[in-house]
Write an enzyme that holds these catalytic residues in place. Structure first.
Site, short mmCIF file in Angstrom:
data_model
loop_
_atom_site.label_atom_id
_atom_site.label_comp_id
_atom_site.label_asym_id
_atom_site.label_seq_id
_atom_site.Cartn_x
_atom_site.Cartn_y
_atom_site.Cartn_z
N ASP A 186 0.71 -1.13 -0.25
CA ASP A 186 0.12 0.07 -0.03
C ASP A 186 0.98 1.29 -0.13
O ASP A 186 0.61 2.21 -0.74
CB ASP A 186 -0.92 0.08 1.03
C1 26A Z 1 -11.73 -7.13 1.28
N1 26A Z 1 -10.71 -7.42 2.06
C2 26A Z 1 -10.13 -8.52 2.29
C3 26A Z 1 -9.73 -6.29 2.70
C4 26A Z 1 -8.39 -6.53 3.23
C5 26A Z 1 -8.04 -5.23 3.48
N2 26A Z 1 -8.38 -3.86 2.80
C6 26A Z 1 -9.40 -4.06 2.19
N3 26A Z 1 -10.23 -5.06 2.06
N4 26A Z 1 -7.92 -7.28 3.85
C7 26A Z 1 -6.96 -6.76 4.12
N5 26A Z 1 -6.97 -5.41 3.95
C8 26A Z 1 -5.92 -4.41 4.55
O1 26A Z 1 -4.78 -4.73 3.76
C9 26A Z 1 -3.61 -3.87 4.55
C10 26A Z 1 -2.31 -4.16 4.19
O2 26A Z 1 -2.10 -4.29 2.77
C11 26A Z 1 -5.63 -4.55 5.83
O3 26A Z 1 -6.39 -3.76 6.57
C12 26A Z 1 -4.13 -3.78 5.89
O4 26A Z 1 -4.02 -2.66 6.55
#
Ligand code: 26A
Length: 339
Positions: A294
């Site tokens: 990110d």
């Molecule tokens: C729909 N899903 C599974 C998700 C996520 C996500 N953000 C949005 N949708 N699953 C994990 N994360 C986020 O990814 C970040 C790390 O790249 C987590 O909250 C974490 O901060």
């Protein structure tokens, strides 16, 4: 009224982050480096880890991390972030973290659902993410269409979409994608996780025609290749097949940028493949890698917002990722560093 240059859309989540052993991942059949939606069997995790030693609550949500990172680098009031949360303490924590870097949130608030959460299970230099979307799952395109929000969309010239949002509202992504294509604005999509090109293949295929810049990592592009029947396992070959897909905005050529952890970042256009090595951090400097991708996307997108070339923007992305992995969770250092 200020006009935001960058609009981001995603799933706002609070990360409950903790170090775990391999045995804990095995208990829940989790891979050590992955991101998934929680199934019924995963739900006890949230309560269990809140009771573990060293647990931390940090602002998360992949696109929200990117929005925060981009705003961290850009002049005040450059970035607006859309997503859906509950009316609770977790949402207040997220708003606070966003405010600390000056990120403007345009949340849709849900009366009946809690703010989403993500168990960020850190094992060595890997992270396994298990998400309970809750309120984040109830974002609706109508929120973007409210006059005060649509004005923000119309003013922006770059859009960044977390591929994770394909699990929530592909319609909202399409709405922004159409707008970007009609107005010849930059539209960036991050694949977000290996399960997106598999379980959300149709939704992804539908929005790809709007996408100018695909950002992903090595496991995500490999899973795109597998789910799309591409025989070659060569990641550049898979990227080329993404480049050749139809495009709504014919004024911009599509590009693909993929990272590979400490391996080189690849940048492909229809004409060329360029690679950019990553400067390896000494392992004792790494706090955790949650949010590294990110942060890369944040630096990269901020570069583009400032009118820099893709090459230069990749270098900013690599630099911001290296800063973020020295912080706990998907965060950025204070006092502010400049590139
Ligand atoms: C729909 N899903 C599974 C998700 C996520 C996500 N953000 C949005 N949708 N699953 C994990 N994360 C986020 O990814 C970040 C790390 O790249 C987590 O909250 C974490 O901060």
């Amino acid at each position: 009224m200020s006009s935001f240059k960058l609009v981001c859309l995603g799933n706002p989540l609070l990360d409950i982050q903790v170090d775990v052993g391999k045995d804990y991942l095995e208990k829940y059949e989790l891979k050590d480096n992955d991101a998934i939606l929680a199934a019924e069997k995963h739900l006890p995790i949230y309560k269990e880890i809140l009771e573990m030693k060293g647990v931390k609550l940090v602002a998360g949500g992949a696109a929200q991390n990117t929005a925060r990172g981009a705003q961290y680098l850009l002049p005040e009031n450059s970035v607006a972030y859309f997503g859906s949360v509950g009316k609770d303490l977790y949402a207040e924590k997220l708003t606070e973290a966003n405010k600390s870097v000056g990120l403007t949130t345009r949340y849709m608030y849900q009366d009946d659902f809690a703010t989403g959460k993500c168990a960020a299970l850190i094992y060595k230099n890997n992270r396994s993410l298990v998400t309970d979307l809750a309120a984040a799952n109830h974002f609706k395109p109508s929120h973007l269409q409210k006059p005060e929000n649509w004005a923000v969309v119309e003013d922006a010239n770059v859009f960044y979409i977390g591929g994770f949002h394909l699990t929530v509202s592909p319609e909202a992504i399409e709405l922004l994608g159409k707008h970007a294509a009609d107005k010849n604005k930059i539209f960036i999509l991050n694949f977000s996780a290996p399960f997106i090109p598999i379980a959300f293949k149709d939704a992804l295929d539908k929005v790809l025609k709007y996408v100018d810049i695909v950002v992903c990592n090595e496991t995500e592009i490999a899973s795109y290749g597998e789910s799309h029947g591409i025989e070659s396992k060569d990641l550049d070959e898979i990227a080329k097949s993404i480049l050749s897909l139809p495009k709504a905005n014919t004024k911009r050529d599509r590009v693909v940028v993929f990272t590979q952890g400490t391996g080189p970042t690849h940048y492909l256009t229809a004409q060329s493949i360029k690679t950019y090595p990553v400067k390896k951090l000494e392992s004792d400097k790494i706090a955790d890698t949650n949010g590294a991708g990110d942060a890369f996307a944040a630096g990269f997108t901020a570069g583009l917002v400032e009118g820099k070339s893709i090459e230069e923007s990749i270098k900013i992305g690599q630099w911001l990722a290296s800063l973020s992995i020295q912080e706990v969770g998907p965060s950025y250092p204070f006092p502010k560093q400049t590139y």
